[in-house]
Motif scaffolding. Structure first.
Motif, PDB file in Angstrom:
ATOM      1  N   ARG A 159     -45.598-102.344 -35.784  1.00  0.00           N
ATOM      2  CA  ARG A 159     -45.748-101.115 -34.984  1.00  0.00           C
ATOM      3  C   ARG A 159     -44.492-100.243 -35.091  1.00  0.00           C
ATOM      4  NH1 ARG A 159     -46.619-102.906 -29.546  1.00  0.00           N
ATOM      5  NH2 ARG A 159     -44.400-102.487 -29.266  1.00  0.00           N
ATOM      6  N   GLU A 160     -43.324-100.886 -34.985  1.00  0.00           N
ATOM      7  CA  GLU A 160     -42.060-100.144 -35.098  1.00  0.00           C
ATOM      8  C   GLU A 160     -41.899 -99.554 -36.503  1.00  0.00           C
ATOM      9  OE1 GLU A 160     -39.814 -99.372 -32.854  1.00  0.00           O
ATOM     10  OE2 GLU A 160     -40.789-100.466 -31.228  1.00  0.00           O
ATOM     11  N   PHE A 161     -42.327-100.307 -37.492  1.00  0.00           N
ATOM     12  CA  PHE A 161     -42.224 -99.868 -38.886  1.00  0.00           C
ATOM     13  C   PHE A 161     -43.025 -98.580 -39.081  1.00  0.00           C
ATOM     14  CE2 PHE A 161     -40.957-101.442 -43.131  1.00  0.00           C
ATOM     15  CZ  PHE A 161     -41.591-100.507 -43.933  1.00  0.00           C
ATOM     16  N   ARG A 162     -44.262 -98.607 -38.614  1.00  0.00           N
ATOM     17  CA  ARG A 162     -45.157 -97.451 -38.764  1.00  0.00           C
ATOM     18  C   ARG A 162     -44.585 -96.230 -38.043  1.00  0.00           C
ATOM     19  NH1 ARG A 162     -47.052 -94.074 -40.352  1.00  0.00           N
ATOM     20  NH2 ARG A 162     -49.139 -93.329 -40.772  1.00  0.00           N
ATOM     21  N   TYR A 180     -47.526-102.774 -44.498  1.00  0.00           N
ATOM     22  CA  TYR A 180     -48.536-103.212 -45.472  1.00  0.00           C
ATOM     23  C   TYR A 180     -48.470-102.349 -46.734  1.00  0.00           C
ATOM     24  CZ  TYR A 180     -53.123-105.063 -46.956  1.00  0.00           C
ATOM     25  OH  TYR A 180     -54.149-105.681 -47.630  1.00  0.00           O
ATOM     26  N   GLN A 181     -48.428-101.020 -46.534  1.00  0.00           N
ATOM     27  CA  GLN A 181     -48.390-100.095 -47.686  1.00  0.00           C
ATOM     28  C   GLN A 181     -47.119-100.282 -48.502  1.00  0.00           C
ATOM     29  OE1 GLN A 181     -48.787 -96.503 -45.436  1.00  0.00           O
ATOM     30  NE2 GLN A 181     -50.981 -96.822 -45.095  1.00  0.00           N
ATOM     31  N   MET A 182     -46.009-100.535 -47.813  1.00  0.00           N
ATOM     32  CA  MET A 182     -44.749-100.668 -48.543  1.00  0.00           C
ATOM     33  C   MET A 182     -44.715-101.966 -49.351  1.00  0.00           C
ATOM     34  SD  MET A 182     -41.047 -99.494 -47.302  1.00  0.00           S
ATOM     35  CE  MET A 182     -39.711 -99.263 -48.483  1.00  0.00           C
ATOM     36  N   ILE A 183     -45.232-103.050 -48.767  1.00  0.00           N
ATOM     37  CA  ILE A 183     -45.300-104.316 -49.506  1.00  0.00           C
ATOM     38  C   ILE A 183     -46.212-104.146 -50.724  1.00  0.00           C
ATOM     39  CG2 ILE A 183     -46.186-106.692 -49.421  1.00  0.00           C
ATOM     40  CD1 ILE A 183     -45.325-106.741 -46.435  1.00  0.00           C
ATOM     41  N   GLN A 184     -47.322-103.447 -50.521  1.00  0.00           N
ATOM     42  CA  GLN A 184     -48.290-103.234 -51.593  1.00  0.00           C
ATOM     43  C   GLN A 184     -47.656-102.489 -52.763  1.00  0.00           C
ATOM     44  OE1 GLN A 184     -51.828-101.412 -50.025  1.00  0.00           O
ATOM     45  NE2 GLN A 184     -53.108-102.802 -51.217  1.00  0.00           N
ATOM     46  N   LYS A 185     -46.846-101.491 -52.423  1.00  0.00           N
ATOM     47  CA  LYS A 185     -46.219-100.650 -53.445  1.00  0.00           C
ATOM     48  C   LYS A 185     -45.069-101.385 -54.135  1.00  0.00           C
ATOM     49  CE  LYS A 185     -43.269 -96.794 -52.760  1.00  0.00           C
ATOM     50  NZ  LYS A 185     -42.276 -97.775 -52.480  1.00  0.00           N
ATOM     51  N   ASP A 186     -44.414-102.278 -53.415  1.00  0.00           N
ATOM     52  CA  ASP A 186     -43.136-102.808 -53.871  1.00  0.00           C
ATOM     53  C   ASP A 186     -43.195-104.189 -54.515  1.00  0.00           C
ATOM     54  OD1 ASP A 186     -40.612-101.183 -53.233  1.00  0.00           O
ATOM     55  OD2 ASP A 186     -39.912-103.268 -53.300  1.00  0.00           O
ATOM     56  N   ARG A 209     -47.424-110.717 -53.884  1.00  0.00           N
ATOM     57  CA  ARG A 209     -47.904-109.604 -53.067  1.00  0.00           C
ATOM     58  C   ARG A 209     -49.081-110.033 -52.195  1.00  0.00           C
ATOM     59  NH1 ARG A 209     -50.866-105.169 -56.382  1.00  0.00           N
ATOM     60  NH2 ARG A 209     -48.997-103.880 -56.440  1.00  0.00           N
ATOM     61  N   LYS A 210     -50.044-110.727 -52.805  1.00  0.00           N
ATOM     62  CA  LYS A 210     -51.222-111.173 -52.041  1.00  0.00           C
ATOM     63  C   LYS A 210     -50.820-111.989 -50.821  1.00  0.00           C
ATOM     64  CE  LYS A 210     -54.447-111.500 -55.919  1.00  0.00           C
ATOM     65  NZ  LYS A 210     -54.876-112.445 -56.955  1.00  0.00           N
ATOM     66  N   ALA A 211     -49.878-112.911 -51.037  1.00  0.00           N
ATOM     67  CA  ALA A 211     -49.444-113.792 -49.957  1.00  0.00           C
ATOM     68  C   ALA A 211     -48.708-113.014 -48.865  1.00  0.00           C
ATOM     69  CB  ALA A 211     -48.562-114.912 -50.503  1.00  0.00           C
ATOM     70  N   LEU A 212     -47.823-112.093 -49.257  1.00  0.00           N
ATOM     71  CA  LEU A 212     -47.090-111.280 -48.279  1.00  0.00           C
ATOM     72  C   LEU A 212     -48.051-110.418 -47.464  1.00  0.00           C
ATOM     73  CD1 LEU A 212     -43.973-110.118 -50.351  1.00  0.00           C
ATOM     74  CD2 LEU A 212     -43.925-111.590 -48.322  1.00  0.00           C
ATOM     75  N   LEU A 213     -49.060-109.857 -48.133  1.00  0.00           N
ATOM     76  CA  LEU A 213     -50.020-109.010 -47.424  1.00  0.00           C
ATOM     77  C   LEU A 213     -50.838-109.831 -46.422  1.00  0.00           C
ATOM     78  CD1 LEU A 213     -51.235-106.617 -50.271  1.00  0.00           C
ATOM     79  CD2 LEU A 213     -49.660-106.086 -48.394  1.00  0.00           C
ATOM     80  N   LEU A 214     -51.156-111.066 -46.780  1.00  0.00           N
ATOM     81  CA  LEU A 214     -51.864-111.940 -45.829  1.00  0.00           C
ATOM     82  C   LEU A 214     -50.976-112.255 -44.625  1.00  0.00           C
ATOM     83  CD1 LEU A 214     -53.818-114.381 -48.181  1.00  0.00           C
ATOM     84  CD2 LEU A 214     -54.826-112.857 -46.467  1.00  0.00           C
ATOM     85  N   LEU A 215     -49.691-112.501 -44.878  1.00  0.00           N
ATOM     86  CA  LEU A 215     -48.757-112.746 -43.767  1.00  0.00           C
ATOM     87  C   LEU A 215     -48.625-111.501 -42.893  1.00  0.00           C
ATOM     88  CD1 LEU A 215     -45.729-114.680 -45.329  1.00  0.00           C
ATOM     89  CD2 LEU A 215     -47.461-115.592 -43.760  1.00  0.00           C
ATOM     90  N   ASP A 226     -51.558-100.539 -40.735  1.00  0.00           N
ATOM     91  CA  ASP A 226     -51.473 -99.757 -39.490  1.00  0.00           C
ATOM     92  C   ASP A 226     -51.539 -98.281 -39.853  1.00  0.00           C
ATOM     93  OD1 ASP A 226     -50.497-101.980 -37.531  1.00  0.00           O
ATOM     94  OD2 ASP A 226     -49.203-102.159 -39.281  1.00  0.00           O
ATOM     95  N   ASP A 227     -52.747 -97.796 -40.064  1.00  0.00           N
ATOM     96  CA  ASP A 227     -52.822 -96.409 -40.501  1.00  0.00           C
ATOM     97  C   ASP A 227     -52.704 -95.426 -39.360  1.00  0.00           C
ATOM     98  OD1 ASP A 227     -52.603 -95.870 -43.070  1.00  0.00           O
ATOM     99  OD2 ASP A 227     -54.716 -96.159 -43.584  1.00  0.00           O
TER     100      ASP A 227
END
Length: 321
Positions: free
Chosen positions: A286-289, A297-303, A309-315, A320-321
């Protein structure tokens, strides 16, 4: 361990440790590894359940799950999976041990852990360190650090921050004045005053001190620290101030800077995602957004990429759009 309700990873139900152990063995047996199965199981079970899976794995196959993960996986994905398997109670002690061993000390890890953990958590880390490594954490840290940076670490290691029991406005005023005189009003800086006040006063008291400081000086306390101090001490003082203001905001910023710009600080990204996944990752998201105009989520996806990546996104547990 303390119970938190703001994590993205919670106990999986219905849980069957033996079935998970069998699925993991099958995924790693023979030629090639089915990484998808490995990451799907390990990111969706909580740490206590992962320990049960490791125990079932040994019982069923006479093999060590972590050793198998290390031999079957590689790179950052391997580091992430092995980190997920580390028992929760030992996670911080282990990170600190590795931050102070061998050539060079990883001040970033010392700063992040000791600035952000509660006094109860710090006491726990010290006990575990002694039990697991038969060494005194404070001695180890003082042996590898120096100066005011070392002194503030030692103050934080005492874990004697005042409890939050109502705020004395007269003391708030006094502390704010002392900090103002120790920094902005002084030729040179009286670092000791900053160390004592920021390292020992209660969280609610310090939040009021920061407001009062702004009123008296016209500066945020962070601006003063930035101008008046430098190096490792500056980074540690800023981390303490940020954690007093908001631990989730501090970790949101830590994650952001681990991925911003060229190259990724994967060690930090993994350490924070794993250590906060059952604590406050929802609040961090929430603070990140709120603060960085995009979601974690978007930053992990891009980076990041691949199974890592799959594992980090699951974690991460969602966008949070």
């Amino acid at each position: 361990l303390l119970q938190y309700a703001r994590g993205t990873v919670t106990a999986f139900a219905p849980f069957d440790a033996r079935a998970d152990a069998e699925a993991l063995r099958k995924a790693m047996k023979g030629l090639g590894t089915d990484e998808e199965t490995v990451l799907n199981i390990l990111t969706t079970r909580n740490n206590a359940q992962r320990q049960e899976i490791a125990s079932a794995f040994k019982t069923l196959f006479g093999r060590d799950l972590v050793d198998d993960l290390k031999s079957e996986l590689t790179g950052k994905f391997e580091t992430l999976m092995v980190s997920l398997m580390r028992p929760a109670y030992i996670f911080d002690a282990h990170a600190l041990k590795h931050a102070i061993k061998g050539a060079g000390t990883n001040e970033k890890v010392l700063t992040e852990i000791l600035a952000s953990r509660t006094p109860a958590e710090v006491q726990n880390i010290k006990q575990v360190y002694l039990q697991e490594y038969e060494a005194n954490l404070e001695d180890k840290i003082t042996g590898e650090t120096s100066g005011h940076f070392q002194r503030l670490l030692v103050v934080l290691l005492q874990a004697n921050r005042d409890p939050d029991v109502g705020v004395d406005e007269a003391l708030v005023e006094q502390d704010a004045q002392v900090l103002f005189r120790a920094g902005e009003l002084k030729w040179g800086t009286d670092e000791e005053k900053f160390i004592t006040i920021l390292g020992t006063r209660s969280v609610s008291h310090l939040r009021r001190v920061f407001d009062k400081y702004m009123t008296i000086s016209g500066f945020q306390i962070e601006e003063t620290i930035d101008r008046e101090t430098s190096g490792d001490l500056e980074k540690l003082l800023l981390a303490v101030v940020k954690c007093i203001r908001s631990v989730p905001a501090y970790f949101a910023e830590t994650l952001y800077y681990s991925m911003k710009g060229a190259g990724t600080d994967d060690d930090t990204l993994i350490r924070v995602m794993v250590s906060r996944s059952e604590v406050d990752l929802l609040d961090i998201r929430r603070e990140f957004r709120k603060n960085f105009a995009k979601s974690l989520y978007q930053m992990i996806q891009k980076d990041t990429s691949g199974d890592y990546r799959k594992a980090l996104l699951l974690l991460c547990g969602g966008d949070d759009d």
